[in-house]
Design a protein around this motif. Structure first.
Motif, mmCIF file in Angstrom:
data_model
loop_
_atom_site.group_PDB
_atom_site.id
_atom_site.type_symbol
_atom_site.label_atom_id
_atom_site.label_comp_id
_atom_site.label_asym_id
_atom_site.label_seq_id
_atom_site.Cartn_x
_atom_site.Cartn_y
_atom_site.Cartn_z
ATOM 1 N N VAL A 46 0.741 -1.249 0.000
ATOM 2 C CA VAL A 46 0.000 0.000 0.000
ATOM 3 C C VAL A 46 0.776 1.308 0.000
ATOM 4 O O VAL A 46 0.688 2.002 -0.987
ATOM 5 C CB VAL A 46 -1.130 0.001 1.037
ATOM 6 C CG1 VAL A 46 -1.470 1.375 1.562
ATOM 7 C CG2 VAL A 46 -2.384 -0.531 0.366
ATOM 8 N N PRO A 47 1.553 1.681 0.980
ATOM 9 C CA PRO A 47 1.993 3.076 0.798
ATOM 10 C C PRO A 47 3.109 3.235 -0.223
ATOM 11 O O PRO A 47 3.280 4.294 -0.777
ATOM 12 C CB PRO A 47 2.482 3.481 2.191
ATOM 13 C CG PRO A 47 2.814 2.208 2.863
ATOM 14 C CD PRO A 47 2.159 1.081 2.146
ATOM 15 N N TYR A 48 3.850 2.162 -0.525
ATOM 16 C CA TYR A 48 5.148 2.342 -1.188
ATOM 17 C C TYR A 48 5.028 2.788 -2.640
ATOM 18 O O TYR A 48 5.615 3.782 -3.024
ATOM 19 C CB TYR A 48 5.964 1.046 -1.089
ATOM 20 C CG TYR A 48 6.178 0.648 0.348
ATOM 21 C CD1 TYR A 48 6.965 1.432 1.170
ATOM 22 C CD2 TYR A 48 5.547 -0.465 0.884
ATOM 23 C CE1 TYR A 48 7.137 1.107 2.499
ATOM 24 C CE2 TYR A 48 5.710 -0.794 2.206
ATOM 25 C CZ TYR A 48 6.509 -0.013 3.016
ATOM 26 O OH TYR A 48 6.659 -0.319 4.306
ATOM 27 N N LEU A 49 4.257 2.020 -3.455
ATOM 28 C CA LEU A 49 4.210 2.360 -4.885
ATOM 29 C C LEU A 49 3.613 3.734 -5.091
ATOM 30 O O LEU A 49 4.046 4.482 -5.976
ATOM 31 C CB LEU A 49 3.408 1.301 -5.646
ATOM 32 C CG LEU A 49 4.160 0.012 -5.922
ATOM 33 C CD1 LEU A 49 3.281 -0.938 -6.694
ATOM 34 C CD2 LEU A 49 5.417 0.284 -6.704
ATOM 35 N N THR A 50 2.612 4.098 -4.272
ATOM 36 C CA THR A 50 2.026 5.432 -4.404
ATOM 37 C C THR A 50 3.092 6.502 -4.230
ATOM 38 O O THR A 50 3.188 7.429 -5.033
ATOM 39 C CB THR A 50 0.921 5.628 -3.358
ATOM 40 O OG1 THR A 50 0.027 4.533 -3.430
ATOM 41 C CG2 THR A 50 0.166 6.914 -3.602
ATOM 42 N N PHE A 51 3.917 6.330 -3.203
ATOM 43 C CA PHE A 51 4.940 7.350 -2.947
ATOM 44 C C PHE A 51 6.012 7.338 -4.022
ATOM 45 O O PHE A 51 6.489 8.396 -4.439
ATOM 46 C CB PHE A 51 5.553 7.149 -1.569
ATOM 47 C CG PHE A 51 4.676 7.680 -0.484
ATOM 48 C CD1 PHE A 51 4.346 9.022 -0.461
ATOM 49 C CD2 PHE A 51 4.152 6.848 0.478
ATOM 50 C CE1 PHE A 51 3.517 9.523 0.525
ATOM 51 C CE2 PHE A 51 3.312 7.345 1.460
ATOM 52 C CZ PHE A 51 3.000 8.676 1.494
ATOM 53 N N ILE A 52 6.385 6.134 -4.484
ATOM 54 C CA ILE A 52 7.420 6.064 -5.521
ATOM 55 C C ILE A 52 6.949 6.782 -6.785
ATOM 56 O O ILE A 52 7.653 7.609 -7.360
ATOM 57 C CB ILE A 52 7.774 4.594 -5.839
ATOM 58 C CG1 ILE A 52 8.538 3.987 -4.659
ATOM 59 C CG2 ILE A 52 8.627 4.497 -7.090
ATOM 60 C CD1 ILE A 52 8.711 2.498 -4.768
ATOM 61 N N PHE A 53 5.690 6.483 -7.183
ATOM 62 C CA PHE A 53 5.211 7.100 -8.416
ATOM 63 C C PHE A 53 4.886 8.574 -8.221
ATOM 64 O O PHE A 53 4.984 9.357 -9.169
ATOM 65 C CB PHE A 53 4.011 6.324 -8.969
ATOM 66 C CG PHE A 53 4.436 5.170 -9.813
ATOM 67 C CD1 PHE A 53 4.617 5.318 -11.165
ATOM 68 C CD2 PHE A 53 4.693 3.939 -9.243
ATOM 69 C CE1 PHE A 53 5.033 4.266 -11.937
ATOM 70 C CE2 PHE A 53 5.113 2.881 -10.015
ATOM 71 C CZ PHE A 53 5.287 3.040 -11.364
ATOM 72 N N LEU A 54 4.513 8.969 -6.998
ATOM 73 C CA LEU A 54 4.361 10.399 -6.728
ATOM 74 C C LEU A 54 5.697 11.104 -6.950
ATOM 75 O O LEU A 54 5.763 12.162 -7.587
ATOM 76 C CB LEU A 54 3.858 10.615 -5.300
ATOM 77 C CG LEU A 54 3.758 12.072 -4.842
ATOM 78 C CD1 LEU A 54 2.741 12.807 -5.678
ATOM 79 C CD2 LEU A 54 3.393 12.149 -3.379
ATOM 80 N N GLY A 55 6.762 10.480 -6.440
ATOM 81 C CA GLY A 55 8.097 11.044 -6.654
ATOM 82 C C GLY A 55 8.437 11.116 -8.128
ATOM 83 O O GLY A 55 8.967 12.125 -8.603
ATOM 84 N N LEU A 56 8.109 10.064 -8.869
ATOM 85 C CA LEU A 56 8.372 10.070 -10.311
ATOM 86 C C LEU A 56 7.600 11.184 -10.996
ATOM 87 O O LEU A 56 8.109 11.845 -11.898
ATOM 88 C CB LEU A 56 7.995 8.718 -10.918
ATOM 89 C CG LEU A 56 9.000 7.592 -10.740
ATOM 90 C CD1 LEU A 56 8.448 6.317 -11.339
ATOM 91 C CD2 LEU A 56 10.306 7.940 -11.412
ATOM 92 N N GLY A 57 6.339 11.372 -10.574
ATOM 93 C CA GLY A 57 5.529 12.437 -11.167
ATOM 94 C C GLY A 57 6.142 13.795 -10.916
ATOM 95 O O GLY A 57 6.230 14.634 -11.831
#
Lengths: 75, 240
Positions: A46-57
């Motif tokens: 749950v929290p990890y991919l959201t944060f990773i892709f937020l960073g990518l964005g």
């Protein structure tokens, strides 16, 4: 229309796009991460991919900004 | 938003067709009778009928109708040729000129009472943006083959996968920003006009906004087409 105002208009159009592209790339990154977290992996990551892709964005937004400013300094 | 009076919707209502009172209709027939659909057809009919009337007889010494179209088409062609080059401008001309004429008339039509701008609906603008987006990628693949991916990877091979992800996200943002800007500007104009008309229509309160509206209509049409052309041009040129 004179040559000056034509180039001005073209630049105006591409630079008026900068702000919106910045905002929307952040939200698209967040959206992809949320989708992967909740729909593809069913909440196991749950929290990890959201944060990773937020960073990518955010990085994508800044890269676009960087490209545009490089184009200005080149011209 | 509820528009004051839309005469096509009134006519369809009288004919017994189901005109939806919500933003989107439920059934297929209701969807076809939504105001933005009917007004799109009005614009299309206008764009088909008016050139037919003014250019049915082409003359060597043009009359006023033919002259108008010659200036419009010639100006657009020069404008595209400047950004794309002669050959590519000729290839893309039908699509881009159609976008320009359609958007400018669809924008302008909302300034007349009883009409609405079809472009004040996100479905129309997003549809056009998807067309542009798909076209510029298709052109990229056509001109570079599979090497088109080099547009997305940047100069350094080590950073390539990371840069690819970033470029794809930024590229998808184009899809939203292009459609949202046209939609937002025209919707803002429509809402402002109808609110001012309801508040103080008798005192000509919408008049300054109408003047600004003409400007916004032209600028948004030009900017949409210009950005579409620039995207296509950047997809066709060599990767840097």
């Amino acid at each position: 229309m004179s040559k000056e105002s034509k180039t001005m208009f073209r630049e105006l159009a591409s630079y008026s796009q900068v702000g919106m592209t910045f905002v929307f790339s952040i939200f698209i990154g967040l959206g992809i991460g949320w989708y992967l977290d909740h729909k593809v992996f069913n909440g196991r990551t749950v929290p990890y991919l959201t944060f990773i892709f937020l960073g990518l964005g955010i990085a994508a937004g800044f890269k676009h900004l960087w490209d545009v400013s490089k184009k200005i300094s080149d011209d | 938003m509820e528009h004051p009076i839309l005469f096509i919707s009134l006519i369809l209502d009288k004919l017994g067709l189901p005109v939806p009172h919500t933003p989107t209709g439920a059934t297929m027939l209701e969807k076809l009778c939504e105001p933005y659909m009917t007004y799109t057809w009005l614009v299309m009919a206008f764009l088909i009928i008016v050139p037919k009337l003014t250019m049915s007889r082409m003359e060597l010494v043009p009359g006023s109708g033919q002259n108008f179209w010659e200036v419009t088409i010639g100006g657009l062609m020069d404008f595209f040729a400047e950004n794309l080059g002669k050959e590519r401008a000729k290839m893309l001309f039908p699509m881009m000129a159609t976008f320009f004429l359609y958007i400018i008339i669809a924008n302008m039509i909302g300034l007349i009472p009883g009409f609405m701008s079809p472009t004040s609906n996100l479905n129309i603008t997003l549809g056009m943006t998807i067309m542009v987006w798909v076209t510029h990628h298709v052109l990229g693949f056509r001109y570079h083959g599979l090497n088109y991916y080099k547009h997305f990877t940047g100069p350094m091979p080590i950073m390539a996968p990371f840069m690819f992800l970033l470029e794809v996200i930024a590229n998808c943002a184009r899809l939203i920003s292009l459609s949202m800007r046209l939609f937002g500007n025209i919707l803002a104009k429509e809402i402002l006009l109808s609110v001012l008309f309801m508040l103080a229509g008798a005192y000509f309160a919408p008049l300054p906004i109408l003047c600004l509206g003409v400007l916004v209509c032209i600028i948004q049409a030009v900017v949409f087409v210009l950005l579409a052309v620039l995207y296509c041009a950047s997809a066709m040129e060599e990767a840097h």
